[in-house]
Write a protein that holds these residues in place. Structure first.
Motif, short mmCIF file in Angstrom:
data_model
loop_
_atom_site.label_atom_id
_atom_site.label_comp_id
_atom_site.label_asym_id
_atom_site.label_seq_id
_atom_site.Cartn_x
_atom_site.Cartn_y
_atom_site.Cartn_z
N SER A 68 0.90 -1.14 -0.11
CA SER A 68 0.23 0.01 0.03
C SER A 68 0.74 1.25 -0.07
CB SER A 68 -0.87 0.10 1.28
OG SER A 68 -0.26 0.09 2.39
N ARG A 112 -0.16 -2.03 -10.69
CA ARG A 112 -1.21 -1.19 -10.84
C ARG A 112 -0.94 0.26 -10.35
NH1 ARG A 112 -6.39 -1.78 -12.11
NH2 ARG A 112 -7.04 0.01 -10.66
N ARG A 145 -6.48 -11.98 -5.05
CA ARG A 145 -7.30 -11.01 -4.09
C ARG A 145 -7.29 -9.88 -4.96
NH1 ARG A 145 -5.88 -7.07 -0.91
NH2 ARG A 145 -3.52 -7.45 -1.30
N VAL A 146 -8.33 -9.63 -5.68
CA VAL A 146 -8.46 -8.50 -6.57
C VAL A 146 -9.78 -7.84 -6.44
CG1 VAL A 146 -6.84 -9.09 -8.05
CG2 VAL A 146 -9.26 -9.89 -8.68
N LYS A 147 -9.98 -6.51 -6.65
CA LYS A 147 -11.22 -5.71 -6.41
C LYS A 147 -12.06 -6.12 -7.73
CE LYS A 147 -9.17 -2.37 -3.19
NZ LYS A 147 -9.05 -0.82 -3.25
N PRO A 148 -13.36 -5.74 -7.52
CA PRO A 148 -14.30 -6.05 -8.35
C PRO A 148 -14.04 -5.03 -9.52
CG PRO A 148 -15.38 -6.02 -6.42
CD PRO A 148 -14.14 -5.81 -6.13
N ARG A 150 -11.60 -5.04 -11.78
CA ARG A 150 -10.04 -5.17 -11.98
C ARG A 150 -9.73 -5.88 -13.07
NH1 ARG A 150 -6.15 -3.73 -6.94
NH2 ARG A 150 -6.95 -1.58 -6.56
#
Length: 375
Positions: A68, A112, A145-148, A150
């Motif tokens: 992060s 990213r 583990r990816v966000k919706p 992506r």
């Protein structure tokens, strides 16, 4: 006429991405390509390697183990001005290189955090009078583990900007669609290169019973510390080689060296690491791509402790597959103690040498062949 390759790689925490990309770049150079390697992480001695033109952007690293935020070489959060400066340098390097091929490591499937410079880079490539072939260089198992949204965005970027998705794996071991469900939408652009393993190692000058390695070293202190404790528990006849990695802070290295028992060699880095594994009875390590490739090439037994901080899944997936094939035993990161490590090492040393299946380990050379086929 010599074909020119512009190869971008950004390592943020460990050195795995840089090591794999450097191995590929060396193979491209050996095949006759003129390679410009653009790096954006903290300098690592010995990488990218000789025979390559290198462009080192002002370095950035991950703000923490969960990736992060970004920090600069002084540990400060990156600013808009810093990003603009890197962006300008990157695009200047692109135009100076006049490439026939652009390879971007990981993006858009990963990295990213670097969108601030990679999206402008892709736009600059699209605007070139003579547009080069554009490929992404991708390990075989992705972070799940990816966000919706992506995955859909990744597919859109691949369709818009990339000609090739170079998957550095053997489909008999892992296929892209197993960790990237939308792979079918870009299937015509996917090419499997085989695993990017080192060449068959030379005979080792030294032989150890147990070789413990912590990758780049940024997150390996606990593993090395537990291994030192295990060495004190197990028979003193065992010979140990512990490789901390170059990124372990000097104070931590000094503290570990001060408590290393007799018969234990503690090193920051070993140039002959692949040969050491070939002569070892057991490798103890995390389950990163490059380390596993080294283990498969060497054919030694392995005890794997997957890196899982920040919700990372890639190493656990790889380690579990190897365990199912009878090539490894998996020890969860949270279970590392000297006593548990000693028990598992003793159990692994009692097992016969594993039979490694005939996986394709020559992915670096095959990458060069695939690029020539598409030029």
């Amino acid at each position: 006429m010599t074909k020119r390759v512009f190869f971008y790689v950004q390592h943020l925490l460990g050195i795995g991405h840089l090591a794999r990309a450097s191995r590929i770049a060396k193979a491209l150079s050996a095949d006759g390509f003129d390679v410009t390697m653009v790096t954006g992480g903290a300098p690592v001695p010995g990488f990218p390697g000789d025979g390559l033109t290198t462009v080192a952007l002002p370095s950035v690293t991950a703000g923490d183990k969960g990736f992060s935020g970004l920090t600069d070489g002084d540990g400060n959060p990156v600013t808009d001005a810093f990003q603009q400066h890197r962006r300008n340098l990157l695009i200047e390097a692109l135009h100076a290189s006049k490439p026939d091929v652009v390879i971007i490591e990981a993006f858009p499937f990963g990295r990213r955090q670097m969108r601030f410079e990679l999206l402008p880079l892709l736009d600059a490539i699209a605007a070139m009078e003579r547009r080069p072939l554009v490929a992404t260089s991708l390990r075989d198992i992705l972070q799940e583990r990816v966000k919706p949204g992506r995955a859909e965005e990744t597919v859109e970027l691949v369709k818009a900007h990339f000609d090739l998705v170079l998957v550095h794996g053997d489909p008999a071991f892992a296929r892209l669609e197993e960790t990237f469900p939308l792979a079918g939408e870009i299937a015509q652009k996917v090419a499997y290169t085989g695993l990017v393993a080192p060449p068959p190692p030379a005979e080792p000058n030294e032989k150890f019973d147990v070789v413990v390695s912590a990758g780049g070293g940024a997150v390996g202190k606990d593993l090395i510390g537990a291994a030192l404790g295990a060495a004190a528990i197990l028979p003193t006849t065992f010979r140990w080689c512990l490789v901390t990695g170059p990124n372990l802070p000097q104070a931590d290295f000094d503290a570990l060296a001060a408590v290393a028992p007799a018969g234990v060699g503690l090193f920051r880095f070993r140039q002959d690491f692949a040969a050491l594994l070939a002569g070892a009875r057991l490798s103890v390590s995390q389950a990163g791509y490059n380390t596993v490739c080294d283990i498969l090439r060497a054919g030694c037994g392995s005890l794997l402790i997957p890196f899982t901080a920040g919700g990372e899944t890639e190493q656990s997936t790889r380690a579990t597959r190897l365990e199912r094939l009878g090539l490894a035993r998996v020890l969860p990161e949270e279970d590392i103690t000297s006593d548990r490590l000693a028990r598992d090492i003793e159990a692994m040393l009692a097992r016969p040498k594993p039979e490694v299946p005939p996986l394709d380990l020559d992915g670096a050379a095959r990458t060069a062949t695939i690029l020539r086929e598409h030029l």
